[in-house]
Structure formats: structure tokens, C-alpha cells
Design a protein around this motif. Structure first.
Motif, PDB file in Angstrom:
ATOM      1  N   GLN A  12      20.413  -2.513 -12.876  1.00 14.67           N
ATOM      2  CA  GLN A  12      20.413  -2.909 -14.283  1.00 14.67           C
ATOM      3  C   GLN A  12      21.315  -4.114 -14.509  1.00 14.67           C
ATOM      4  OE1 GLN A  12      18.284  -1.528 -16.653  1.00 14.67           O
ATOM      5  NE2 GLN A  12      18.923  -3.423 -17.642  1.00 14.67           N
ATOM      6  N   LEU A  15      19.445  -7.238 -13.308  1.00 22.17           N
ATOM      7  CA  LEU A  15      18.406  -7.616 -14.264  1.00 22.17           C
ATOM      8  C   LEU A  15      19.003  -8.231 -15.527  1.00 22.17           C
ATOM      9  CD1 LEU A  15      16.010  -4.549 -13.942  1.00 22.17           C
ATOM     10  CD2 LEU A  15      15.691  -6.837 -12.983  1.00 22.17           C
ATOM     11  N   ASP A  16      20.044  -7.615 -16.047  1.00 17.75           N
ATOM     12  CA  ASP A  16      20.691  -8.141 -17.260  1.00 17.75           C
ATOM     13  C   ASP A  16      21.300  -9.514 -17.001  1.00 17.75           C
ATOM     14  OD1 ASP A  16      19.992  -5.822 -18.582  1.00 17.75           O
ATOM     15  OD2 ASP A  16      21.999  -4.938 -18.500  1.00 17.75           O
ATOM     16  N   ARG A  17      21.947  -9.662 -15.861  1.00 18.19           N
ATOM     17  CA  ARG A  17      22.609 -10.931 -15.537  1.00 18.19           C
ATOM     18  C   ARG A  17      21.591 -12.050 -15.333  1.00 18.19           C
ATOM     19  NH1 ARG A  17      25.689 -14.496 -16.742  1.00 18.19           N
ATOM     20  NH2 ARG A  17      26.843 -15.562 -15.130  1.00 18.19           N
ATOM     21  N   VAL A  18      20.492 -11.753 -14.647  1.00 20.02           N
ATOM     22  CA  VAL A  18      19.438 -12.755 -14.453  1.00 20.02           C
ATOM     23  C   VAL A  18      18.878 -13.171 -15.816  1.00 20.02           C
ATOM     24  CG1 VAL A  18      17.096 -13.106 -13.564  1.00 20.02           C
ATOM     25  CG2 VAL A  18      18.859 -12.128 -12.094  1.00 20.02           C
ATOM     26  N   ASP A  19      18.638 -12.204 -16.698  1.00 19.69           N
ATOM     27  CA  ASP A  19      18.170 -12.534 -18.054  1.00 19.69           C
ATOM     28  C   ASP A  19      19.163 -13.433 -18.771  1.00 19.69           C
ATOM     29  OD1 ASP A  19      15.781 -11.173 -17.852  1.00 19.69           O
ATOM     30  OD2 ASP A  19      16.499  -9.384 -18.907  1.00 19.69           O
ATOM     31  N   ASP A  20      20.448 -13.098 -18.665  1.00 19.03           N
ATOM     32  CA  ASP A  20      21.489 -13.918 -19.303  1.00 19.03           C
ATOM     33  C   ASP A  20      21.486 -15.340 -18.760  1.00 19.03           C
ATOM     34  OD1 ASP A  20      22.327 -11.735 -20.777  1.00 19.03           O
ATOM     35  OD2 ASP A  20      24.086 -11.335 -19.533  1.00 19.03           O
ATOM     36  N   LEU A  22      19.070 -16.998 -17.243  1.00 14.45           N
ATOM     37  CA  LEU A  22      17.878 -17.742 -17.643  1.00 14.45           C
ATOM     38  C   LEU A  22      17.899 -18.081 -19.126  1.00 14.45           C
ATOM     39  CD1 LEU A  22      15.136 -15.982 -15.503  1.00 14.45           C
ATOM     40  CD2 LEU A  22      16.250 -18.186 -15.094  1.00 14.45           C
ATOM     41  N   SER A  23      18.467 -17.216 -19.944  1.00 12.45           N
ATOM     42  CA  SER A  23      18.600 -17.526 -21.372  1.00 12.45           C
ATOM     43  C   SER A  23      19.528 -18.705 -21.588  1.00 12.45           C
ATOM     44  CB  SER A  23      19.131 -16.312 -22.140  1.00 12.45           C
ATOM     45  OG  SER A  23      18.193 -15.279 -22.121  1.00 12.45           O
ATOM     46  N   ASN A  72       4.807 -15.189 -14.139  1.00  9.92           N
ATOM     47  CA  ASN A  72       6.034 -14.717 -14.783  1.00  9.92           C
ATOM     48  C   ASN A  72       6.738 -13.680 -13.920  1.00  9.92           C
ATOM     49  OD1 ASN A  72       5.857 -16.354 -17.046  1.00  9.92           O
ATOM     50  ND2 ASN A  72       4.777 -14.829 -18.264  1.00  9.92           N
ATOM     51  N   GLY A  76      10.424 -14.149 -12.174  1.00 15.10           N
ATOM     52  CA  GLY A  76      11.479 -13.167 -12.408  1.00 15.10           C
ATOM     53  C   GLY A  76      12.004 -12.577 -11.111  1.00 15.10           C
ATOM     54  N   GLU A  80      15.739 -12.910  -9.417  1.00 14.46           N
ATOM     55  CA  GLU A  80      16.490 -11.708  -9.041  1.00 14.46           C
ATOM     56  C   GLU A  80      16.911 -11.753  -7.571  1.00 14.46           C
ATOM     57  OE1 GLU A  80      15.638  -6.957  -8.643  1.00 14.46           O
ATOM     58  OE2 GLU A  80      14.480  -8.074 -10.127  1.00 14.46           O
TER      59      GLU A  80
END
Length: 115
Positions: A12, A15-20, A22-23, A72, A76, A80
Motif C-alpha cells: 500500500q 502504491l500510495d507513494r507512486v501515486d504521489d 506521479l501527481s 495505463n 502504473g 511501481e
């Protein structure tokens, strides 16, 4: 059981860090921002063509949508994997630096000048 909980928490976190990341990149990194914009424009054009040709080739629009989902997912997973390898590299580099410093420290102690 404890390992399973740790693994889930780590999954988790990644996943959260990769989202951060990329954001942040979507806002701060000009090159990434442009690539995302260009990819969106290409996808929009493909969707437009798919709608225009839907009667002649009904599978085309669905194929374009499946391709978007697949790319996509690939992007992703690539992000990751790269992040995980970065964590592994960080640990290895830190260990190598610690080993080097330890060796250098031993060398210094061997050559202490006698007064």
C-alpha cells in the motif's frame, strides 16, 4: 501473519507513494506534463476516429478503450517496479557506503601516527 501484514502495508505504501510522485510530476515536471497532454490528445483523436468508424468497424472503439486501459496498467506497473528498485538500490548503496566507511575507518586506525 506478521509478515503478511508488513507486506500488505508495504504494498500500500508503494502504491500510495507512486501515486504521489506521479501527481507531483503532473504538476511540477514540464516534460512529464507535456507527455501526458500529448498522450491525451492522441487518445482523444483515436476515440474520435473510433466513433466515426463504429458502424463499419464496431470493434474499433472497444479496441481503443482496451488499449488505453492496457497502457495505463503498463505505465502504473512500470512506475511501481521502478520505485521498488529505487528502494532496493537505496538500501544497497547505503550498505556499500557503510562498508566503505567502515573499511576506511579501519585503515585510519591502522595508520595512527605515533607521537
Amino acid at each position: 501473519m506478521f509478515n503478511s501484514i508488513l507486506n500488505q502495508a508495504f504494498e500500500q505504501y508503494v502504491l500510495d507513494r507512486v501515486d504521489d510522485i506521479l501527481s507531483i510530476a503532473g504538476v511540477a515536471d514540464v516534460k512529464y506534463k507535456q507527455v501526458v497532454k500529448d498522450a491525451g490528445a492522441v487518445l482523444e483523436k483515436l476515440m474520435e476516429i473510433g466513433r466515426e468508424l463504429e458502424e463499419q468497424h464496431p470493434e474499433l472503439l472497444r479496441l481503443v478503450m482496451e488499449y488505453e486501459a492496457a497502457t495505463n496498467m503498463e505505465s502504473g506497473l512500470a512506475a511501481e517496479i521502478v520505485y521498488r528498485e529505487g528502494i532496493r538500490d537505496s538500501c544497497r548503496v547505503r550498505q556499500e557506503v557503510a562498508n566503505f566507511m567502515q573499511r576506511e575507518g579501519h585503515r585510519d586506525r591502522l595508520f595512527v601516527p605515533i607521537r
